[in-house]
Motif scaffolding. Sequence first.
Motif, short mmCIF file in Angstrom:
data_model
loop_
_atom_site.label_atom_id
_atom_site.label_comp_id
_atom_site.label_asym_id
_atom_site.label_seq_id
_atom_site.Cartn_x
_atom_site.Cartn_y
_atom_site.Cartn_z
N GLY A 5 -11.18 4.85 -0.10
CA GLY A 5 -9.99 4.13 0.17
C GLY A 5 -10.33 2.44 0.40
O GLY A 5 -11.37 2.08 0.41
N SER A 6 -9.12 2.03 0.48
CA SER A 6 -9.24 0.29 0.61
C SER A 6 -8.00 -0.24 1.25
O SER A 6 -7.18 0.57 1.42
CB SER A 6 -9.20 -0.36 -0.71
OG SER A 6 -8.21 -0.13 -1.53
N ILE A 7 -7.85 -1.41 1.61
CA ILE A 7 -6.71 -2.13 2.34
C ILE A 7 -6.81 -3.55 1.54
O ILE A 7 -7.59 -4.12 1.33
CB ILE A 7 -6.90 -2.42 3.83
CG1 ILE A 7 -7.21 -1.04 4.43
CG2 ILE A 7 -5.91 -3.27 4.44
CD1 ILE A 7 -7.42 -1.36 5.92
N GLU A 8 -5.16 -3.75 1.32
CA GLU A 8 -5.13 -4.79 0.55
C GLU A 8 -4.10 -5.80 1.39
O GLU A 8 -3.31 -5.33 2.19
CB GLU A 8 -4.49 -4.63 -0.92
CG GLU A 8 -5.47 -3.71 -1.85
CD GLU A 8 -4.84 -3.66 -2.97
OE1 GLU A 8 -4.53 -4.79 -3.92
OE2 GLU A 8 -4.56 -2.56 -3.68
N TRP A 44 -1.25 -3.17 3.17
CA TRP A 44 -1.31 -1.91 3.18
C TRP A 44 -2.57 -1.14 2.86
O TRP A 44 -3.48 -1.80 2.44
CB TRP A 44 -0.21 -1.67 1.77
CG TRP A 44 -0.72 -1.93 0.48
CD1 TRP A 44 -1.33 -0.97 -0.25
CD2 TRP A 44 -0.66 -3.06 -0.04
NE1 TRP A 44 -1.68 -1.61 -1.47
CE2 TRP A 44 -1.23 -3.06 -1.54
CE3 TRP A 44 -0.08 -4.47 0.03
CZ2 TRP A 44 -1.27 -3.99 -2.44
CZ3 TRP A 44 -0.29 -5.40 -0.83
CH2 TRP A 44 -0.80 -5.21 -1.97
N THR A 45 -2.48 0.12 3.07
CA THR A 45 -3.65 0.93 2.84
C THR A 45 -3.55 1.77 1.57
O THR A 45 -2.31 2.22 1.18
CB THR A 45 -3.70 1.95 3.98
OG1 THR A 45 -2.73 2.91 3.98
CG2 THR A 45 -4.07 1.03 5.25
N ASN A 46 -4.62 2.02 0.78
CA ASN A 46 -4.91 2.66 -0.18
C ASN A 46 -5.58 4.04 0.13
O ASN A 46 -6.71 3.78 0.41
CB ASN A 46 -5.40 2.15 -1.54
CG ASN A 46 -4.31 1.01 -2.09
OD1 ASN A 46 -3.40 1.12 -2.44
ND2 ASN A 46 -5.03 -0.45 -1.81
N MET A 47 -5.12 5.15 0.02
CA MET A 47 -5.90 6.39 0.27
C MET A 47 -7.10 6.65 -0.74
O MET A 47 -8.10 7.19 -0.47
CB MET A 47 -5.28 7.65 0.38
CG MET A 47 -4.15 7.79 1.73
SD MET A 47 -3.07 9.15 1.71
CE MET A 47 -2.13 9.00 0.51
N GLY A 48 -6.90 6.00 -1.97
CA GLY A 48 -8.17 6.40 -2.89
C GLY A 48 -7.71 7.31 -3.95
O GLY A 48 -6.52 7.93 -3.85
N SER A 49 -8.73 7.84 -4.40
CA SER A 49 -8.47 8.91 -5.51
C SER A 49 -8.68 10.49 -5.14
O SER A 49 -8.22 11.28 -5.82
CB SER A 49 -9.50 8.59 -6.88
OG SER A 49 -10.65 8.73 -6.47
N GLY A 50 -9.22 10.60 -3.87
CA GLY A 50 -9.30 11.85 -3.63
C GLY A 50 -9.94 12.08 -2.09
O GLY A 50 -10.18 11.08 -1.60
#
Length: 306
Positions: free
Chosen positions: A78-81, A66-72
């Motif tokens: 952003g990151s991918i886990e 999954w992708t994380n858009m990050g804080s803003g």
Amino acid sequence: MTDANAVKSEVSPDRKLPVRRLFFLEVSTNRIQAMNPDGCDRNVIVTECQLPDGVAIDARAGHIYWTNMGSGVTADDGSIERANIDGTARRVIVPRGATFTPKQIQLDRECGKLYWSDREGMRVMRCNLDGLEIETLIEAGRGEVDRRDPTRWCIGVTIDTERRQIYWTQKGPDNAGLGRIFRANIDIPDGESPANRSDIEVLFDGLPEPIHLELDLANRVLYWTDRGDPPRGNTVNRARVDLKTEPEILITHLMEGIGIALDVPGNQMFITDLAGSIYSADLDGKNKHNLLWSQGNFTGIAYAEV
């Protein structure tokens, strides 16, 4: 005649049949959940994500990405886990700073690649399944000035593994009618760069706000959600990619549609919207049914047999 006892003896009692599951992201609580396609057996798999948006399942390896858009939108964090399908063995494979605001993600299991769109990064990217060899395939803009132009934002992505092509959306400003869907070869032409490619083709333009994409590869049909205003927005659409036919609106009255997943053999699609609903429907849009209603804010969704 066939010996019934002999037939039975060939089937191992320990053999497990695949289980159909939906995996979906709840951005309001930063969780990943799973349930059956009828809405039953719902459970939380992963918590404490950071604005998750895209999800992909490798059923053979037992992994969820999954992708994380990050804080803003200006943080570039952003990151991918990746984790096991039950949420264990969680780890970051694409760290913060390597992708700006990753959105939809797709898996090419046979070639061992992940593909994703990077919104404020204005890119389409890929890497190996372990996060190594990060590459930019499409660069629609660069720098702070370009980043303020939503027509450059890359949101949805899907791949044609047979013809080695990639599709992506650039949604444009809210309800501006500037959304577009593009296609290009996966491989960058010789002597060209991600920012200067001669093989990029605009398939559809003038769309309200196209978001996530899915490709029915067998029938050469592209499906997508659109979160713009009615009548063309808040919809699910499809079109034949080789004939370039006018898009067909299949489902209306979504509340900012985002995620889409296909079960082509089962003639089903699954859709999420930001108002917290998950729907199922036939691939032609008929027999729409609410699986969840007003349950938070949903983004990406994936279907898999695990």
